[in-house]
Write a protein that holds these residues in place. Structure first.
Motif, mmCIF file in Angstrom:
data_model
loop_
_atom_site.group_PDB
_atom_site.id
_atom_site.type_symbol
_atom_site.label_atom_id
_atom_site.label_comp_id
_atom_site.label_asym_id
_atom_site.label_seq_id
_atom_site.Cartn_x
_atom_site.Cartn_y
_atom_site.Cartn_z
ATOM 1 N N GLN A 183 29.893 36.552 38.405
ATOM 2 C CA GLN A 183 31.149 37.057 38.949
ATOM 3 C C GLN A 183 31.224 38.562 38.760
ATOM 4 O O GLN A 183 30.850 39.089 37.719
ATOM 5 C CB GLN A 183 32.337 36.408 38.252
ATOM 6 C CG GLN A 183 32.616 34.981 38.651
ATOM 7 C CD GLN A 183 33.918 34.491 38.045
ATOM 8 O OE1 GLN A 183 34.204 34.738 36.882
ATOM 9 N NE2 GLN A 183 34.709 33.798 38.832
ATOM 10 N N GLU A 187 36.105 40.519 41.416
ATOM 11 C CA GLU A 187 36.353 39.110 41.693
ATOM 12 C C GLU A 187 37.225 38.492 40.609
ATOM 13 O O GLU A 187 38.180 37.753 40.899
ATOM 14 C CB GLU A 187 35.026 38.358 41.775
ATOM 15 C CG GLU A 187 35.196 36.855 41.957
ATOM 16 C CD GLU A 187 33.894 36.091 41.860
ATOM 17 O OE1 GLU A 187 33.920 34.850 41.981
ATOM 18 O OE2 GLU A 187 32.828 36.725 41.659
ATOM 19 N N GLU A 193 36.628 35.150 45.255
ATOM 20 C CA GLU A 193 35.180 35.106 45.094
ATOM 21 C C GLU A 193 34.435 35.856 46.200
ATOM 22 O O GLU A 193 33.272 36.229 46.011
ATOM 23 C CB GLU A 193 34.693 33.669 44.989
ATOM 24 C CG GLU A 193 34.888 32.824 46.222
ATOM 25 C CD GLU A 193 34.317 31.424 46.038
ATOM 26 O OE1 GLU A 193 33.663 31.162 45.007
ATOM 27 O OE2 GLU A 193 34.535 30.591 46.928
ATOM 28 N N ARG A 196 32.640 39.019 45.294
ATOM 29 C CA ARG A 196 31.298 38.961 44.706
ATOM 30 C C ARG A 196 30.254 39.335 45.754
ATOM 31 O O ARG A 196 29.280 40.049 45.467
ATOM 32 C CB ARG A 196 31.024 37.562 44.158
ATOM 33 C CG ARG A 196 29.737 37.450 43.348
ATOM 34 C CD ARG A 196 29.395 36.003 43.014
ATOM 35 N NE ARG A 196 30.575 35.218 42.678
ATOM 36 C CZ ARG A 196 30.546 33.906 42.486
ATOM 37 N NH1 ARG A 196 29.406 33.230 42.617
ATOM 38 N NH2 ARG A 196 31.654 33.250 42.183
#
Length: 223
Positions: A183, A187, A193, A196
């Protein structure tokens, strides 16, 4: 829940650019209902941290260059939006991902941290995703005092904001690598997410959704 997922699968199957529709779930009850309705389902591990990890488990077992992730709470997703996502990746070989957006037509949505905003450059690539109001209208806020007052007094500001919607498309190698990357700081901070992917230099294409869709997150949404 199973019936709604069948609606999502039906919308995905109606897309012209989709060769195979698979429901990925860790619940045998959903598998049974989905298969009874004539759709394909894969039972996955219960240990996944996110839906993307679940998607990657299935993607690793199939021969497909492009994988589209349609979340199970999007029964109104338009098949045309799915087709556009596939076409975008076919047309732009340097891009690793594609995602969708919709215009924002209510000031309350700009201020809602549960509604993710997306910033797009002139070439249609995603620059950033945030729960905050971005891009920040600095001059308008200086003039009116607060973002709320700026949006109220300058309704045209709404056109500068876009709502990120839950459709993702991946090239297979990007998806499988994504789940192995740690990660990123952003994020974790935003709890998004997709940041990322940006942190690892993935080029994310964006498309405007063909029609507005409603994610079913509450009883009120379902009604």
């Amino acid at each position: 829940r199973s019936a709604m997922i069948c609606c999502v699968a039906a919308q995905a199957k109606a897309a012209k650019n989709v060769a195979r529709v698979i429901v990925a779930t860790d619940d045998q009850r959903i598998v049974s209902v989905v298969e009874a309705e004539g759709f394909e389902a894969k039972l996955t591990s219960r240990d996944h941290a996110s839906g993307t990890d679940r998607l990657a488990e299935v993607a690793a077992t199939i021969d497909a260059e492009i994988i589209i992730n349609v979340q199970g709470d999007e029964p109104l997703i338009a098949p045309e939006t799915i087709d556009s996502a596939v076409q975008a990746l076919n047309d732009h070989p340097t891009a690793g991902m594609v995602t969708s957006w919709e215009p924002i037509d209510k000031a309350a949505d700009v201020l809602n941290p549960d509604l993710v905003k997306i910033v797009i450059n002139e070439a249609g690539r995603a620059i950033y995703f945030s729960r905050a109001p971005v891009p920040w209208p600095r001059d308008a806020v200086r003039e009116h005092g607060t973002i709320e007052d700026a949006l109220r007094n300058q309704p045209t500001l709404l056109a500068s904001f876009r709502k990120h919607t839950g459709l993702y498309g991946y090239r297979r190698d990007v998806l499988l690598n994504f789940t192995k990357w740690p990660q990123s700081h952003l994020e974790r901070q935003e709890s998004l997410e997709q940041l990322r992917a940006l942190a690892h230099g993935v080029e994310i294409l964006t498309i405007e959704a063909s029609t507005s869709s409603v994610g079913v997150d509450t009883v009120e949404d379902l009604e």
